[in-house]
Design a protein around this motif. Structure first.
Motif, PDB file in Angstrom:
ATOM      1  N   SER A  99       0.814  -1.214   0.000  1.00 43.35           N
ATOM      2  CA  SER A  99       0.000   0.000   0.000  1.00 43.35           C
ATOM      3  C   SER A  99       0.840   1.253   0.000  1.00 43.35           C
ATOM      4  N   LYS A 100       2.057   1.158   0.427  1.00 47.97           N
ATOM      5  CA  LYS A 100       2.850   2.356   0.656  1.00 47.97           C
ATOM      6  C   LYS A 100       3.815   2.587  -0.501  1.00 47.97           C
ATOM      7  N   LEU A 101       3.558   3.653  -1.243  1.00 51.82           N
ATOM      8  CA  LEU A 101       4.466   4.057  -2.301  1.00 51.82           C
ATOM      9  C   LEU A 101       5.459   5.065  -1.747  1.00 51.82           C
ATOM     10  N   THR A 102       6.723   4.884  -2.131  1.00 55.74           N
ATOM     11  CA  THR A 102       7.750   5.865  -1.821  1.00 55.74           C
ATOM     12  C   THR A 102       8.146   6.534  -3.126  1.00 55.74           C
ATOM     13  N   PHE A 103       8.036   7.867  -3.151  1.00 50.85           N
ATOM     14  CA  PHE A 103       8.265   8.611  -4.384  1.00 50.85           C
ATOM     15  C   PHE A 103       9.652   9.236  -4.412  1.00 50.85           C
ATOM     16  N   GLY A 104      10.171   9.364  -5.624  1.00 52.02           N
ATOM     17  CA  GLY A 104      11.350  10.187  -5.838  1.00 52.02           C
ATOM     18  C   GLY A 104      10.959  11.659  -5.858  1.00 52.02           C
ATOM     19  N   THR A 105      11.957  12.513  -6.009  1.00 50.73           N
ATOM     20  CA  THR A 105      11.717  13.959  -5.930  1.00 50.73           C
ATOM     21  C   THR A 105      11.270  14.560  -7.252  1.00 50.73           C
ATOM     22  N   GLY A 106      11.312  13.763  -8.317  1.00 50.87           N
ATOM     23  CA  GLY A 106      10.789  14.246  -9.587  1.00 50.87           C
ATOM     24  C   GLY A 106      11.845  14.808 -10.520  1.00 50.87           C
ATOM     25  N   THR A 107      11.583  14.671 -11.818  1.00 53.62           N
ATOM     26  CA  THR A 107      12.409  15.275 -12.874  1.00 53.62           C
ATOM     27  C   THR A 107      11.479  16.066 -13.789  1.00 53.62           C
TER      28      THR A 107
ATOM     29  N   LEU B  45       3.719  10.043   1.970  1.00 47.51           N
ATOM     30  CA  LEU B  45       2.484   9.480   2.485  1.00 47.51           C
ATOM     31  C   LEU B  45       2.244   9.945   3.912  1.00 47.51           C
ATOM     32  N   ILE B  46       1.026  10.458   4.168  1.00 53.99           N
ATOM     33  CA  ILE B  46       0.673  10.939   5.503  1.00 53.99           C
ATOM     34  C   ILE B  46      -0.065   9.821   6.263  1.00 53.99           C
ATOM     35  N   HIS B  47      -1.188   9.390   5.717  1.00 47.48           N
ATOM     36  CA  HIS B  47      -1.980   8.299   6.270  1.00 47.48           C
ATOM     37  C   HIS B  47      -2.635   7.567   5.101  1.00 47.48           C
ATOM     38  N   TYR B  48      -3.060   6.350   5.355  1.00 53.66           N
ATOM     39  CA  TYR B  48      -3.854   5.654   4.361  1.00 53.66           C
ATOM     40  C   TYR B  48      -4.928   4.819   5.057  1.00 53.66           C
ATOM     41  N   SER B  49      -5.897   4.392   4.251  1.00 51.41           N
ATOM     42  CA  SER B  49      -7.000   3.595   4.771  1.00 51.41           C
ATOM     43  C   SER B  49      -7.171   2.362   3.893  1.00 51.41           C
ATOM     44  N   TYR B  50      -7.388   1.207   4.531  1.00 49.19           N
ATOM     45  CA  TYR B  50      -7.600  -0.032   3.783  1.00 49.19           C
ATOM     46  C   TYR B  50      -9.006  -0.549   3.966  1.00 49.19           C
ATOM     47  N   GLY B  51      -9.895   0.315   4.424  1.00 47.87           N
ATOM     48  CA  GLY B  51     -11.307  -0.030   4.568  1.00 47.87           C
ATOM     49  C   GLY B  51     -11.969   0.959   5.512  1.00 47.87           C
ATOM     50  N   VAL B  52     -13.300   0.858   5.586  1.00 52.73           N
ATOM     51  CA  VAL B  52     -14.030   1.749   6.488  1.00 52.73           C
ATOM     52  C   VAL B  52     -13.528   1.533   7.919  1.00 52.73           C
ATOM     53  N   LYS B  53     -13.174   2.625   8.542  1.00 51.23           N
ATOM     54  CA  LYS B  53     -12.671   2.670   9.918  1.00 51.23           C
ATOM     55  C   LYS B  53     -11.292   2.014  10.089  1.00 51.23           C
ATOM     56  N   ASP B  54     -10.666   1.584   9.004  1.00 46.76           N
ATOM     57  CA  ASP B  54      -9.323   0.989   9.067  1.00 46.76           C
ATOM     58  C   ASP B  54      -8.305   1.941   8.465  1.00 46.76           C
ATOM     59  N   THR B  55      -7.438   2.487   9.309  1.00 44.44           N
ATOM     60  CA  THR B  55      -6.437   3.439   8.828  1.00 44.44           C
ATOM     61  C   THR B  55      -5.077   3.106   9.428  1.00 44.44           C
ATOM     62  N   VAL B  60       4.874  10.596   7.195  1.00 48.02           N
ATOM     63  CA  VAL B  60       4.870  11.925   7.830  1.00 48.02           C
ATOM     64  C   VAL B  60       3.527  12.181   8.518  1.00 48.02           C
ATOM     65  N   SER B  61       3.155  11.356   9.458  1.00 49.54           N
ATOM     66  CA  SER B  61       1.822  11.411  10.056  1.00 49.54           C
ATOM     67  C   SER B  61       1.696  12.367  11.246  1.00 49.54           C
ATOM     68  N   ASP B  62       2.810  12.809  11.813  1.00 53.80           N
ATOM     69  CA  ASP B  62       2.730  13.675  12.998  1.00 53.80           C
ATOM     70  C   ASP B  62       1.977  14.962  12.686  1.00 53.80           C
ATOM     71  N   GLY B  63       0.999  15.310  13.536  1.00 55.30           N
ATOM     72  CA  GLY B  63       0.215  16.527  13.361  1.00 55.30           C
ATOM     73  C   GLY B  63      -1.026  16.349  12.513  1.00 55.30           C
ATOM     74  N   TYR B  64      -1.239  15.122  12.028  1.00 55.59           N
ATOM     75  CA  TYR B  64      -2.390  14.819  11.171  1.00 55.59           C
ATOM     76  C   TYR B  64      -3.191  13.641  11.753  1.00 55.59           C
ATOM     77  N   SER B  65      -4.507  13.707  11.550  1.00 62.46           N
ATOM     78  CA  SER B  65      -5.356  12.558  11.847  1.00 62.46           C
ATOM     79  C   SER B  65      -6.288  12.346  10.671  1.00 62.46           C
ATOM     80  N   VAL B  66      -6.837  11.151  10.560  1.00 58.82           N
ATOM     81  CA  VAL B  66      -7.735  10.827   9.453  1.00 58.82           C
ATOM     82  C   VAL B  66      -8.939  10.079   9.980  1.00 58.82           C
ATOM     83  N   SER B  67      -9.978  10.083   9.165  1.00 51.46           N
ATOM     84  CA  SER B  67     -11.163   9.286   9.478  1.00 51.46           C
ATOM     85  C   SER B  67     -11.806   8.818   8.193  1.00 51.46           C
ATOM     86  N   ARG B  68     -12.371   7.625   8.267  1.00 53.44           N
ATOM     87  CA  ARG B  68     -13.090   7.073   7.112  1.00 53.44           C
ATOM     88  C   ARG B  68     -14.313   6.327   7.650  1.00 53.44           C
TER      89      ARG B  68
END
Lengths: 113, 112
Positions: A99-107, B45-55, B60-68
């Motif tokens: 699920s987690k993509l790691t991106f480059g900085t772009g060209t 990527l900050i947060h992601y969800s893999y289903g309703v109520k599943d996150t 870089v998640s610090d300072g952010y929250s999510v809801s689904r």
């Protein structure tokens, strides 16, 4: 510590010639690789992908090459067209965290008339 | 184009105020993601969800929250915005964890 690097911030190519965009990664666990194109004020658009069981994947003018031993992938655009001018991002993931993509900085590619 | 909309598209706010960004999809995809794009960093990527109520958290998640609470909506909340959260925020969706992700048009957030 960047796991995915695109060392060329910009590239200029003449219309009709080949554009080659490069991407290097550090983690040999990565096994799925993608390229996205982004125009200003729009979201990235998926272009092409390749899994680690292949070393080449083609889709029209776009070909992605994967060199696992060098941890390097490249995107070839032939022939380049002015509409290809955009920022290109490579992205990587591995099966364990697909699920987690790691991106480059772009060209930033500019195709000149 | 994948049916993804983001609202608002632009927002200017002040430090310390709460902000909620909305992502809405019409594709019935299971996975939804929030990224931020900053110069020199690509998309992170900050947060992601893999289903309703599943996150789950991203890079870089610090300072952010999510809801689904519904399949089609994924909300990103900055409880108390800071200037370091000035960025362009992108939502993405995918059918499964092994498919490519499709991105929304983005929200430009400025925190003064």
């Amino acid at each position: 510590d960047q796991q995915v690097k695109q060392n060329s911030p910009s590239l200029s190519v003449q219309e009709g010639r080949i554009s080659i965009l490069n991407c290097d990664y550090t983690n040999s666990m990565f096994d799925y690789f993608l390229w996205y194109k982004k125009y200003p004020a729009e979201g990235p658009t998926f272009l092409i992908s390749i899994s680690s069981i292949k070393d080449k994947n083609e889709d029209g003018r776009f070909t992605v090459f994967l060199n696992k031993s060098a941890k390097h992938l490249s995107l070839h655009i032939v022939p380049s067209q002015p509409g290809d001018s955009a920022v290109y991002f490579c992205a990587v993931s591995h099966t364990g965290t697909a699920s987690k993509l790691t991106f480059g900085t772009g060209t930033r590619l500019q195709v000149m008339l | 184009d994948a049916g993804i909309t983001q609202s608002p598209r632009h927002k200017v706010t002040e430090t310390g105020t709460p902000v909620t960004l909305r992502c809405h999809q019409t594709e019935n995809h299971r996975y939804m993601y929030w990224y931020r794009q900053d110069p020199g960093h690509g998309l992170r990527l900050i947060h992601y969800s893999y289903g309703v109520k599943d996150t789950d958290k991203g890079e870089v998640s610090d300072g952010y929250s999510v809801s689904r609470s519904k399949t089609e909506d994924f909300l990103l909340t900055l409880e108390s915005a800071t200037s370091s959260q000035t960025s362009v925020y992108f939502c993405a969706i995918s059918e499964s964890s092994y498919n490519e992700q499709f991105f929304g048009p983005g929200t430009r957030l400025t925190v003064l």
